[in-house]
Write a protein that holds these residues in place. Structure first.
Motif, short mmCIF file in Angstrom:
data_model
loop_
_atom_site.label_atom_id
_atom_site.label_comp_id
_atom_site.label_asym_id
_atom_site.label_seq_id
_atom_site.Cartn_x
_atom_site.Cartn_y
_atom_site.Cartn_z
N CYS A 119 0.84 -1.21 0.00
CA CYS A 119 0.00 0.00 0.00
C CYS A 119 0.86 1.25 0.00
O CYS A 119 0.55 2.23 -0.70
N LEU A 120 1.95 1.22 0.75
CA LEU A 120 2.85 2.38 0.81
C LEU A 120 3.51 2.62 -0.55
O LEU A 120 3.59 3.77 -1.01
N VAL A 121 3.96 1.57 -1.22
CA VAL A 121 4.58 1.71 -2.55
C VAL A 121 3.57 2.27 -3.54
O VAL A 121 3.89 3.17 -4.33
N ILE A 122 2.34 1.77 -3.51
CA ILE A 122 1.31 2.27 -4.43
C ILE A 122 1.01 3.74 -4.14
O ILE A 122 0.88 4.56 -5.06
N LEU A 123 0.90 4.10 -2.86
CA LEU A 123 0.62 5.49 -2.49
C LEU A 123 1.75 6.41 -2.93
O LEU A 123 1.50 7.48 -3.50
N VAL A 124 3.00 6.01 -2.69
CA VAL A 124 4.14 6.84 -3.10
C VAL A 124 4.19 6.96 -4.62
O VAL A 124 4.41 8.06 -5.15
N SER A 125 3.95 5.86 -5.33
CA SER A 125 3.96 5.90 -6.81
C SER A 125 2.89 6.84 -7.34
O SER A 125 3.14 7.65 -8.24
N ALA A 126 1.69 6.74 -6.78
CA ALA A 126 0.60 7.61 -7.24
C ALA A 126 0.91 9.06 -6.94
O ALA A 126 0.63 9.95 -7.77
N THR A 127 1.50 9.34 -5.79
CA THR A 127 1.86 10.71 -5.44
C THR A 127 2.92 11.26 -6.39
O THR A 127 2.82 12.41 -6.86
N LEU A 128 3.92 10.46 -6.68
CA LEU A 128 4.97 10.90 -7.61
C LEU A 128 4.39 11.16 -9.00
O LEU A 128 4.76 12.14 -9.66
N VAL A 129 3.51 10.30 -9.45
CA VAL A 129 2.89 10.50 -10.77
C VAL A 129 2.06 11.77 -10.77
O VAL A 129 2.10 12.56 -11.73
N ALA A 130 1.33 12.02 -9.70
CA ALA A 130 0.45 13.19 -9.65
C ALA A 130 1.24 14.50 -9.62
O ALA A 130 0.83 15.49 -10.24
N TYR A 141 3.20 9.02 -19.73
CA TYR A 141 2.59 8.40 -18.56
C TYR A 141 1.66 7.25 -18.93
O TYR A 141 1.09 6.61 -18.06
N GLY A 142 1.51 6.97 -20.20
CA GLY A 142 0.67 5.84 -20.62
C GLY A 142 1.16 4.53 -20.02
O GLY A 142 0.37 3.72 -19.55
N ALA A 143 2.48 4.35 -20.01
CA ALA A 143 3.04 3.13 -19.43
C ALA A 143 2.80 3.09 -17.93
O ALA A 143 2.44 2.05 -17.37
N ALA A 144 2.99 4.23 -17.28
CA ALA A 144 2.75 4.28 -15.84
C ALA A 144 1.27 4.02 -15.54
O ALA A 144 0.94 3.33 -14.57
N SER A 145 0.40 4.54 -16.37
CA SER A 145 -1.03 4.32 -16.19
C SER A 145 -1.37 2.84 -16.35
O SER A 145 -2.15 2.28 -15.57
N ALA A 146 -0.77 2.21 -17.35
CA ALA A 146 -1.00 0.77 -17.54
C ALA A 146 -0.48 -0.02 -16.34
O ALA A 146 -1.12 -0.98 -15.90
N LEU A 147 0.65 0.39 -15.81
CA LEU A 147 1.21 -0.29 -14.64
C LEU A 147 0.30 -0.14 -13.43
O LEU A 147 0.04 -1.11 -12.71
N LEU A 148 -0.20 1.07 -13.21
CA LEU A 148 -1.12 1.29 -12.09
C LEU A 148 -2.42 0.50 -12.28
O LEU A 148 -2.97 -0.04 -11.32
N ALA A 149 -2.89 0.42 -13.52
CA ALA A 149 -4.10 -0.36 -13.80
C ALA A 149 -3.85 -1.84 -13.53
O ALA A 149 -4.72 -2.55 -13.01
N MET A 150 -2.64 -2.31 -13.85
CA MET A 150 -2.30 -3.69 -13.57
C MET A 150 -2.29 -3.95 -12.06
O MET A 150 -2.79 -4.96 -11.59
N PHE A 151 -1.70 -3.03 -11.29
CA PHE A 151 -1.72 -3.16 -9.82
C PHE A 151 -3.15 -3.23 -9.30
O PHE A 151 -3.47 -4.03 -8.42
N ALA A 152 -4.01 -2.39 -9.85
CA ALA A 152 -5.40 -2.39 -9.43
C ALA A 152 -6.07 -3.72 -9.77
O ALA A 152 -6.82 -4.29 -8.96
#
Length: 171
Positions: A16-27, A53-64
């Motif tokens: 959860c911490l890694v996902i939160l930090v990743s989302a914050t950095l992307v934002a 950010y398309g790749a990052a978006s795909a990565l976040l979608a995969m995590f979800a």
């Protein structure tokens, strides 16, 4: 196993911490890019960066998606566990009713071949003990050496020994 639960909780918190930090950095990265470039906003350049950010978006979608899949697996396990607990409760209630009333005891048929009602009730009670051990074993709240020790004690007794030799487990 307290260590296992602690590790699982630590892993969940870490993910959860890694996902939160990743989302914050992307934002906040467009703002950081503007500060890094140290010039007025060049929206064309920032839009090109945004397209990356398309790749990052795909990565976040995969995590979800993985999170949803894990959640479904955990829900299925929980539902199976609830069904098993319901079956065990029903079995226990049926045994209790049979222990209290010879009419219901006769419904179990050949499981209880003794003419002695006390021996029949004792057989049912040992059955309940064995089912309790099964539950403890499946929940990993009893170790094999401890289970062997308590089983040897119970089954070595007059009731336990005669019950196991006569008809085996009835539930």
């Amino acid at each position: 196993m307290p260590g296992r639960g602690g590790r699982r909780l630590f892993t969940i918190i870490l993910i959860c911490l890694v996902i939160l930090v990743s989302a914050t950095l992307v934002a906040f990265s467009p703002l950081a890019l503007e500060l890094w470039k140290n010039s007025p906003a060049n929206w064309n350049w920032l839009s090109e960066v945004g397209q990356t950010y398309g790749a990052a978006s795909a990565l976040l979608a995969m995590f979800a998606l993985v999170g949803v899949a894990v959640s479904l697996v955990l829900q299925a396990r929980e539902a199976k566990s609830a069904r098993e607990q319901t079956l065990r409760s029903l079995h226990g209630e049926l045994m209790r009713m049979a222990m209290e009333d010879p009419l219901y005891r006769a419904c179990w048929g050949a499981f209880f071949t003794s003419d002695d009602p006390d021996a029949q009730r004792a057989h049912m009670y040992v059955n309940q003990i064995v089912n309790h051990w099964l539950t403890m074993w499946e929940l990993r709240s009893i170790t094999e050496p401890h289970l062997r020790e308590v089983a040897q004690t119970v089954l070595a007794g007059r009731t336990g020994g005669s019950t196991g030799a006569r008809s085996g487990s009835s539930g």
